[in-house]
Design a protein around this motif. Structure first.
Motif, PDB file in Angstrom:
ATOM      1  N   ASP A   1       0.745  -1.367  -0.115  1.00 17.61           N
ATOM      2  CA  ASP A   1      -0.002  -0.030   0.023  1.00 17.61           C
ATOM      3  C   ASP A   1       0.802   1.298   0.028  1.00 17.61           C
ATOM      4  OD1 ASP A   1      -2.439  -1.441  -0.125  1.00 17.61           O
ATOM      5  OD2 ASP A   1      -2.779  -1.382   2.085  1.00 17.61           O
ATOM      6  N   VAL A   2       2.022   1.290   0.917  1.00 18.08           N
ATOM      7  CA  VAL A   2       2.790   2.459   0.682  1.00 18.08           C
ATOM      8  C   VAL A   2       3.497   2.650  -0.754  1.00 18.08           C
ATOM      9  CG1 VAL A   2       5.138   3.307   1.539  1.00 18.08           C
ATOM     10  CG2 VAL A   2       3.564   2.079   3.032  1.00 18.08           C
ATOM     11  N   VAL A   3       3.799   1.691  -1.337  1.00 17.89           N
ATOM     12  CA  VAL A   3       4.406   1.610  -2.859  1.00 17.89           C
ATOM     13  C   VAL A   3       3.074   2.160  -3.601  1.00 17.89           C
ATOM     14  CG1 VAL A   3       5.107   0.465  -4.557  1.00 17.89           C
ATOM     15  CG2 VAL A   3       6.058  -0.022  -2.437  1.00 17.89           C
ATOM     16  N   GLU A   4       1.955   1.687  -3.558  1.00 19.16           N
ATOM     17  CA  GLU A   4       0.920   2.142  -4.465  1.00 19.16           C
ATOM     18  C   GLU A   4       0.674   3.724  -3.981  1.00 19.16           C
ATOM     19  OE1 GLU A   4      -1.226   1.045  -6.634  1.00 19.16           O
ATOM     20  OE2 GLU A   4       0.254  -0.413  -6.846  1.00 19.16           O
ATOM     21  N   LEU A   5       0.729   4.266  -2.777  1.00 17.97           N
ATOM     22  CA  LEU A   5       0.441   5.521  -2.314  1.00 17.97           C
ATOM     23  C   LEU A   5       1.471   6.463  -2.909  1.00 17.97           C
ATOM     24  CD1 LEU A   5      -0.914   7.402  -0.603  1.00 17.97           C
ATOM     25  CD2 LEU A   5       0.543   7.003   1.285  1.00 17.97           C
ATOM     26  N   LEU A   6       2.808   6.075  -2.867  1.00 20.99           N
ATOM     27  CA  LEU A   6       4.020   7.026  -3.175  1.00 20.99           C
ATOM     28  C   LEU A   6       4.336   6.921  -4.601  1.00 20.99           C
ATOM     29  CD1 LEU A   6       6.079   6.734  -0.084  1.00 20.99           C
ATOM     30  CD2 LEU A   6       4.454   8.454  -0.704  1.00 20.99           C
TER      31      LEU A   6
ATOM     32  N   VAL B   1       7.968   3.268  -9.823  1.00 17.69           N
ATOM     33  CA  VAL B   1       7.931   2.063  -8.879  1.00 17.69           C
ATOM     34  C   VAL B   1       9.154   1.039  -9.710  1.00 17.69           C
ATOM     35  CG1 VAL B   1       6.735  -0.015  -8.368  1.00 17.69           C
ATOM     36  CG2 VAL B   1       5.714   2.131  -7.899  1.00 17.69           C
ATOM     37  N   VAL B   2      10.120   0.479  -9.000  1.00 19.95           N
ATOM     38  CA  VAL B   2      10.918  -0.398  -9.645  1.00 19.95           C
ATOM     39  C   VAL B   2      10.755  -1.859  -9.116  1.00 19.95           C
ATOM     40  CG1 VAL B   2      12.754   1.549 -10.122  1.00 19.95           C
ATOM     41  CG2 VAL B   2      12.747   0.091  -7.828  1.00 19.95           C
ATOM     42  N   ALA B   3       9.957  -2.131  -8.340  1.00 18.70           N
ATOM     43  CA  ALA B   3       9.518  -3.312  -7.676  1.00 18.70           C
ATOM     44  C   ALA B   3       8.184  -3.300  -6.928  1.00 18.70           C
ATOM     45  CB  ALA B   3      10.653  -3.895  -6.645  1.00 18.70           C
ATOM     46  N   ARG B   4       7.550  -4.311  -6.998  1.00 14.15           N
ATOM     47  CA  ARG B   4       5.966  -4.137  -6.268  1.00 14.15           C
ATOM     48  C   ARG B   4       6.195  -5.353  -5.482  1.00 14.15           C
ATOM     49  NH1 ARG B   4       2.458  -0.245  -7.974  1.00 14.15           N
ATOM     50  NH2 ARG B   4       2.976   0.292 -10.137  1.00 14.15           N
TER      51      ARG B   4
END
Length: 374
Positions: free
Chosen positions: A59-64, A351-354
């Motif tokens: 969720d942090v990755v999605e947010l940022l 994003v470089v990795a999810r």
């Protein structure tokens, strides 16, 4: 018509779900033209247990995504210890300040659920554990609760809004039993009418003694009986379970299993795993204590700085071949034969990795046996 009181995804992405002081200080900094390059680290000074499970990063990755920052973090499902940085964000402070509330909310809550699930998974040893606790949380976060529980190691979850790929599990509610003229009619109807993929697990504690209802349920086609006895009626729960097992065996149902649920704790799971075949755990997972992460500046314009009680400077956590860890300044040479645990997820907003849910779950399960004595 009114509306259900929840915060929508758009408001979270826009930084509108935040502590008000972040909005206020950003306004002040804008007026003064202040917007330093900073690095902030997320750490937990105290954990509920000697170790926990890192969760909520997806969720942090999605947010940022799209925010002009760099993000490095431990992969989801990593085992965490107190005072280790699990995530760091670098960028202009005003660009991401309002997201701190949401970032910590994502990580604290999901990590708490995943950690509790992992400890219960460990306590259960080879017995299946199912997450039955989404009704103990706001329905708007049911998917998060079940995802975190799955990453923590449960074998299935009850909520139909769980992310795709997580097995759904459930038996029957007491209300269902009470809607038929008698318990035999209920069990027979379930045996006839539930889909072939649904296990024939029958509640055996609605009106009568558990051992007698268990035998009667077995005669109606139960492959397992669920004991959900309320605490006010339990007495010696182990004795109840042993009686149920005895009566099933002596009446010719040795293959009928016992499924235990109802306010179970980690200690209950450990205490009954030798005589219970599977567990449904609710509040002990869904209502788990959060991991009390904090997010603090450790560097401003390239210079180490931190508030009282925190260590300044950007850090890396290294894992040695024997599993021990050491936290060092990022600029320090990496110890020989170690693996850096914080890895890139976002570079300049890209994003470089999810994080992948099943990878995170496997990461937890692969480490649990080595944590048995922690």
């Amino acid at each position: 018509m009114g509306r259900i009181l929840i915060v929508g995804e758009d408001a979270i992405r826009a930084g509108q779900c935040t502590d008000v002081y972040f909005q206020r200080v950003v306004e002040v900094m804008e007026k003064d033209g202040v917007n330093p390059e900073v690095t902030m680290e997320v750490t937990a000074a105290v954990l509920p247990d000697p170790w926990g499970v890192f969760c909520g990063l997806a969720d942090v990755v999605e947010l940022l995504e799209g925010v002009p920052v760099n993000v490095e973090a431990m992969p989801e499902g990593s085992i965490i210890h107190q005072n280790e940085p699990v995530l760091r964000i670098s960028g202009r402070y005003r660009d991401f300040a309002v997201y701190e509330t949401a970032i910590l909310g994502f990580l604290c809550h999901a990590s708490g659920v995943a950690s509790a699930a992992a400890h219960i998974r460990l306590a259960a040893q080879d017995r299946p554990v199912y997450s039955f606790g989404s009704r103990r949380q706001h329905p708007a976060i049911a998917a998060m609760v079940e995802r975190a529980a799955w990453i923590g190691g449960v074998d299935g979850v009850s909520n139909t809004c769980a992310p795709e790929g997580i097995p759904l599990a459930g038996t029957m509610p007491h209300a269902f039993v009470m809607c038929y003229p008698g318990t035999e009619e209920t069990w027979s109807a379930f045996a006839r009418g539930a889909g072939p993929e649904v296990p024939r697990i029958m509640l055996a504690d609605t009106f009568a003694d558990e051992k007698m209802e268990a035998v009667r349920a077995a005669a109606c086609g139960a492959k397992a009986v669920r004991l959900d006895t309320p605490r006010s009626r339990r007495g010696n729960m182990r004795a109840i379970i042993e009686e149920v097992r005895w009566e099933l065996d002596i009446h010719g149902y040795p293959d009928v299993k016992i499924f235990l649920s109802g306010g179970l704790t980690r200690a209950d799971v450990a205490a009954y795993r030798d005589i219970v075949d599977a567990f449904g755990v609710g509040g002990a997972i869904a209502n788990a204590p959060v991991i009390d992460f904090a997010m603090d500046i450790v560097e401003v314009e390239g210079k180490p700085i931190a508030k009282r009680g925190k260590r300044s400077g950007v850090k890396q956590v290294y894992e040695m071949p024997d599993g021990r860890r050491v936290t060092l300044p990022l600029a320090a040479p990496a110890p020989e034969d170690t693996v850096p645990l914080l890895v890139p997820f976002i570079r300049n907003g890209t994003v470089v990795a999810r994080p992948e849910m099943d990878d995170a779950r496997e990461r937890v399960l692969s480490r649990l046996s080595g944590l048995a004595d922690a």
